[in-house]
Enzyme design. Structure first.
Site: not given
Ligand code: 5GP
Length: 125
Positions: A106, A97, A112, A110, A39-40
Site C-alpha cells: 500500500v 515495509n 505495522h 504505514h 489490519d484487515i
C-alpha cells in the site's frame, strides 16, 4: 504486488480512502497526526496499522519531506497506541515495509504493530 516507493503519492490508494472516510476501518486511535486501525488480515493476535494523516508514500518519503511536527506526532502516536493497548510489558514489534524488496503493497506510509505472542525471528529464512 509490491510498489515502487520512488513514485509520486497516489491519492486514491486504499489508506488515503480510509483517511477520507470512503472505506470503513476499525479505528484504535486517532489524533491530529495519525490514524491507527486493525489490519484487515491480521498476522498476530494484535496487528494494528498506524498511518500518518499526511500524504507520504513510504518511510523514505516521510523521513525526507515531513515537517518535524508531523514526524514527532506520528512517532508519538505509534508509542501511544502500543502503550494504551498494554503491549509494553509483554513486548511488541514494529515494521515498516518500503518498496519492492520490503514487500510494501500500500503506497501510503504505514507502521505495522504486531503483538500478543512471541513473534519469532525477525525474518523468515
Ligand atoms: P504492506 O505489505 O504494504 O506493508 O502491508 C499492507 C497491509 O495493509 C497488509 O497487512 C494488509 O492486510 C493491510 N490492508 C490492505 N488493505 C486493507 C484495508 O482495506 N483495510 C485494512 N484495515 N487493512 C488493509
Amino acid at each position: 504486488m509490491p510498489i515502487d516507493a520512488t513514485q509520486p503519492y497516489e491519492p486514491n490508494n486504499i489508506f488515503a480512502k480510509i483517511l477520507r472516510g470512503e472505506i470503513p476501518n476499525k479505528t484504535v486511535y486517532e489524533d491530529e497526526f495519525a490514524l491507527a486501525f486493525h489490519d484487515i488480515n491480521p498476522q498476530a493476535p494484535h496487528h494494528i496499522l498506524v498511518i500518518p494523516k499526511g500524504a507520504y508514500v513510504s518511510w523514505d518519503d516521510f523521513s525526507a519531506r515531513a515537517p518535524d511536527a508531523e514526524i514527532a506526532g506520528f512517532i508519538r502516536a505509534v508509542g501511544h497506541v502500543a502503550r494504551e493497548a498494554g503491549l509494553v510489558a509483554p513486548g511488541y514489534r514494529l515494521l515498516a515495509n518500503v518498496g519492492q524488496h520490503g514487500g510494501q503493497e500500500v503506497p501510503h506510509l504505514h507502521v505495522h504493530l504486531f503483538a500478543g505472542q512471541p513473534l519469532g525471528p525477525m525474518l523468515a529464512r
